[in-house]
Write an enzyme that holds these catalytic residues in place. Structure first.
Site, mmCIF file in Angstrom:
data_model
loop_
_atom_site.group_PDB
_atom_site.id
_atom_site.type_symbol
_atom_site.label_atom_id
_atom_site.label_comp_id
_atom_site.label_asym_id
_atom_site.label_seq_id
_atom_site.Cartn_x
_atom_site.Cartn_y
_atom_site.Cartn_z
ATOM 1 N N HIS A 334 53.524 30.847 2.234
ATOM 2 C CA HIS A 334 53.517 29.737 3.181
ATOM 3 C C HIS A 334 53.530 30.183 4.638
ATOM 4 O O HIS A 334 53.704 29.351 5.523
ATOM 5 C CB HIS A 334 54.710 28.812 2.949
ATOM 6 N N LYS A 510 57.929 17.451 13.448
ATOM 7 C CA LYS A 510 57.887 18.673 12.645
ATOM 8 C C LYS A 510 59.084 19.502 13.080
ATOM 9 O O LYS A 510 59.726 19.188 14.083
ATOM 10 C CB LYS A 510 56.588 19.443 12.884
ATOM 11 N N ARG A 511 59.402 20.581 12.372
ATOM 12 C CA ARG A 511 60.488 21.441 12.836
ATOM 13 C C ARG A 511 60.185 21.961 14.243
ATOM 14 O O ARG A 511 59.019 22.063 14.642
ATOM 15 C CB ARG A 511 60.693 22.603 11.853
ATOM 16 N N LYS A 516 54.961 26.123 17.049
ATOM 17 C CA LYS A 516 54.442 24.757 16.939
ATOM 18 C C LYS A 516 54.171 24.135 18.316
ATOM 19 O O LYS A 516 53.575 23.071 18.425
ATOM 20 C CB LYS A 516 55.395 23.902 16.111
ATOM 21 N N THR A 618 51.548 19.584 6.682
ATOM 22 C CA THR A 618 51.395 18.470 5.743
ATOM 23 C C THR A 618 51.639 17.160 6.474
ATOM 24 O O THR A 618 51.106 16.121 6.084
ATOM 25 C CB THR A 618 52.361 18.593 4.545
ATOM 26 N N LYS A 622 49.794 13.313 6.333
ATOM 27 C CA LYS A 622 50.473 12.013 6.260
ATOM 28 C C LYS A 622 50.005 11.126 7.408
ATOM 29 O O LYS A 622 49.732 9.928 7.227
ATOM 30 C CB LYS A 622 51.993 12.212 6.338
#
Ligand code: 26Q
Length: 777
Positions: A334, A510-511, A516, A618, A622
């Protein structure tokens, strides 16, 4: 299927009566949840039992994962049973609004994407009748709860998720197993959670292990009046599954973490060997014919040496055991980021699991005799990813681009040695929770248009495409507005903030992690803020920028980003000069349930990691399914999202993997800073007095412009991508003004979502990795 709602209601009432002596109307949300949960468990028990027996003798797969982010189960379980609406109705007729169950806490036995993926996979396997069971750990405390203090800093609190009880699992003490360490032996007690399929009688199982002591109380010590010592064994055992490690994507080598991983591995394999024997007899040489095991990253990789150890205890030799293990396991990677790959120091490991270290050394010796260029052990360190590639059938990445990077980079030498082992399985999400449950309005609209249920056959959603017309777009826009109104109510209640549902909702959830790039988003907001104040953006469409993210508690940089965003939010939200144009909200305690409110309300989905860093994502899927356009880089599954939905219906910006690799060595972010006044003005707010600042924010500033001892300046290329990011962001903002055109883009995304159902993903695992068939009912 065809569950009897009235019976469930009656059972709920009876449970409430005899456990709490209250009526339906008097019950607290927690009491009602417990009773309703028990009633639902009764309703599904025959199907659950049947499912176990039906699959007893066939080939099956097991998903072993240290994390399952299952969220709140009460609504999704009733949804999958097809009874949610009728149950709501029955309760409403009795004066009870089932919305009170929104007070029930999430089961957050996972950090983020990897844990939520595991939960989506179980839902999809159950719904497609694929014989897959899950093994995991039943942490007493799940992912911490998050609040912000006066400074805007993250404050963590323990998540005692089962304090009011847990109606969604059965404790199966008779299947308890023992797991031994050099200084003590603990019990692993299984708790079974049903995984209810949608539109099928199939019910799968998630088995979660909880550690307990063999002797709860040391009576010798107790009699000596040494009460603390009397409880040491109990605490030492329970410590192992006490808490979920709150790290996401960064690896930390901790003794207790090895213990957790070993309990998960050993208990699950002992359990599989027991069920194997009861179905197929004592001869374990056919183990791999009946069991396929998927390792969710390397967290359960000790399962490999543990299976070998257990088979050798049963009388097999090393070679035979090795071969069975090799056929049994496959491994999903991952992450490509080096700091996230698990590498255990051998001494540390040997002090906790000495026999496992012995077996790893034997495996390593075998590998080096066959492939001197490869290694599992190097510099006294065991590389768990290498172990998982070597002693496994397949290794897969989680999006096309990620799987390619695994072959080119991370496992390049391994790919040369074992090319046939490398696969891709692009992630997916369950359309039941992420459309049907969280967005019934959109689901209804689509059902009506394409005529029938599509939630267990998402390929059908493509039928919408040729039907999209102005009328459908108007209806879609109306639904989006309704979802924003609903979110506004939630935000009012949870955060005490009022928002205007006519604003654009631009969402990054998101985290919190440097890669990110939430900071990139924040900097662009500051830039937009200054420009608005200068009257430079006259046609700017009013926008709320919404963040939701938890930071690992020890990750100072990430925490500084949270603080910074909260501070710019305070500045902007209190500046009357922009109050009709700009709002910034950072919600507290973003979790699965919050996601179910935020995602359907989003217009713009921010997926802005530098190309080559986000394995898949992911949340992007969504948001797409709920009709948000992606403002993103060509990274992870974004690449496939825009391939399906069209570049022209999304906002893609930034350097490609290739471009980043080409410029890496000569990259000089300060040059960009010096040349771009607007960007400079935004970055400077990290250190000037526009908002309150601190050492950690100054550290962010220097990390961008000067670098640190371990990273060169701007390791995640915020400045490189800034101009094209702002351009894409403002383009999306401008395009929104044409409501019909923008709505059409959104609908094109919805209609192109078929590929991102985890039903598709799980079928591919079943066919191409596990070689198992759906069970026939
Ligand atoms: C490891 C060792 C010690 C402590 C913590 C950890 C640890 C725990 C969780 C390391 C990583 C994680 C979680 C990783 C994760 O969620 N990865 C995400 O997986 C998603 C599903 O495949 C992808 O969509 C995301 O791109 C990826 O970041």
């Amino acid at each position: 299927m065809n569950y009897d709602c009235l019976s469930i209601l009656k059972w709920t009432e009876a449970q409430l009566k005899y456990t709490h002596d209250v009526s339906l109307q008097e019950a607290t949300p927690q009491e009602l949840h417990e009773a309703l949960g028990q009633a639902v468990m009764m309703a599904i028990s025959d199907n659950w039992n049947n499912s176990k027996h039906t699959r007893m003798h066939s080939r099956k797969a097991y998903y072993i994962s240290a994390e399952y982010l299952i969220g709140r189960l009460v609504y999704s379980n009733m949804y999958n049973m097809g009874i949610l609406d009728e149950m709501k109705q029955l309760f409403a007729e009795r004066g009870v609004d089932l919305a009170i169950l929104e007070d029930i806490e999430d089961a957050a036995l996972g950090n983020g994407g990897l844990g939520r993926l595991a939960a989506c996979f179980l839902d999809s396997a159950a719904s497609t009748n694929i014989p897959l069971s899950g093994y995991g750990l039943r942490y007493r405390f799940g992912l911490f709860k998050q609040k912000f203090d006066q400074n805007g800093s993250q404050v963590e609190a323990a998540d005692d998720w089962a304090k009011y009880g847990d109606p969604w699992s059965y404790r199966r003490y008779n299947h308890t197993v023992k797991v031994s360490f050099p200084d003590h032996t603990v019990l692993a007690v299984p708790y079974d959670v049903p995984v209810i399929g949608y539109g099928t009688k199939n019910v799968g199982t998630l088995r979660l292990w909880q550690c307990e002591a063999e002797e709860e109380l040391d009576f010798g010590a107790f009699n000596d009046q040494d009460y603390l010592r009397a409880l040491t064994q109990k605490n030492k055992a329970e410590d192992i599954t006490r808490v979920l490690y709150p790290n996401d994507s960064t690896w930390e080598g901790k003794r207790l973490r090895i213990k957790q991983q070993y309990v998960l591995s050993s208990a699950s394999l002992q359990d599989m060997i027991r069920t194997y024997k009861s179905a197929h007899g004592k001869d374990l040489s056919h183990f791999a014919d009946f069991y396929a095991v998927q390792l969710n990253d390397t967290h359960p990789a000790m399962s490999i040496p543990e299976l070998i150890r257990l088979l050798m205890l049963e009388g097999m030799n090393f070679e035979q055991s090795f071969n069975i293990a090799q056929k049994t396991f496959s491994y999903t990677n991952h992450t490509v980021m080096g700091e996230a790959l698990e590498k255990w120091n051998l001494e540390l490991m040997a002090s906790v699991v000495p026999e496992i270290v012995d077996i790893i050394l034997r495996i390593d010796a075998k590998l080096k005799s066959e492939h001197p260029e490869l290694f599992i052990v190097r510099d006294n360190t065991a590389h768990m990813a290498n172990l998982s590639v070597y002693v496994g059938t397949y290794v897969n990445g989680v999006a096309e681009i990620h799987s390619q990077i695994l072959k080119d980079d991370v496992f390049h030498q391994w790919y040369n040695a074992f090319p046939e082992r490398f696969q891709n399985k692009t992630n997916g999400v369950t359309p039941r929770r992420w459309m049907g449950l969280c967005n019934p309005e959109l689901t209804q609209m689509i059902k009506y248009r394409i005529g029938g249920d599509f939630l267990n056959d998402l390929d059908k959603i493509g039928k919408l495409k040729p039907m999209i017309d102005d009328d459908m777009v108007r209806q879609f826009n109306a639904i989006k507005h309704q979802k924003k109104e609903q979110l506004c109510q939630v935000l009012q209640k949870q955060e005490g903030i009022s928002l205007n549902p006519d604003f654009i909702f631009d969402v990054q959830v998101k985290r919190l992690h440097e890669y990110k790039r939430q900071l990139l988003n924040a900097l662009s907001i500051m830039d937009i803020y200054f420009r608005l104040k200068n009257g430079e953006l006259p046609d700017f469409q009013p926008t709320v920028y919404l963040f939701g993210a938890k930071s690992a508690p020890g990750y100072q940089r990430a925490k500084a980003v949270i603080r910074y965003i909260n501070r710019i939010a305070f500045l902007i939200n209190n500046d009357p000069a922009v109050s009709d144009k700009l709002k910034v909200i950072f919600v507290q305690n973003y979790n699965c349930s919050y996601a179910e409110h935020i995602i359907p309300a989003a217009d713009i989905s921010e997926q802005i990691s530098p190309a080559g860093t986000e394995a898949s994502g992911t949340g992007n899927m969504k948001l797409m399914l709920n009709g948000a356009v992606t403002l993103g880089t060509l990274d992870g599954a974004n690449v496939e999202i825009v391939k399906e939905a069209g570049m022209e219906n999304n906002y893609i910006f930034g350097a490609t993997v290739q471009q980043i690799n080409e410029c890496r060595d000569s990259y000089y972010p300060r040059g960009i800073y010096d040349a771009d006044y607007h960007l400079r003005r935004a970055i400077d707010t990290l250190v000037d007095s526009t908002v309150p600042t601190d050492d950690n924010q100054r550290d962010l500033y220097h990390a961008l412009l000067d670098g640190t001892h371990w990273h060169k300046a701007d390791h995640y290329f915020l400045l490189l991508d800034y101009a094209s990011y702002l351009d894409a962001k403002l383009r999306a903002n401008r395009d929104y003004a044409d409501r019909l055109n923008f709505g059409r883009k959104c609908l094109m995304n919805v209609a192109s979502g078929a590929k991102f159902s985890s039903d598709r993903t799980i079928r591919q695992y079943a066919e191409e990795i596990w070689h198992i068939e759906p069970t026939k009912y």
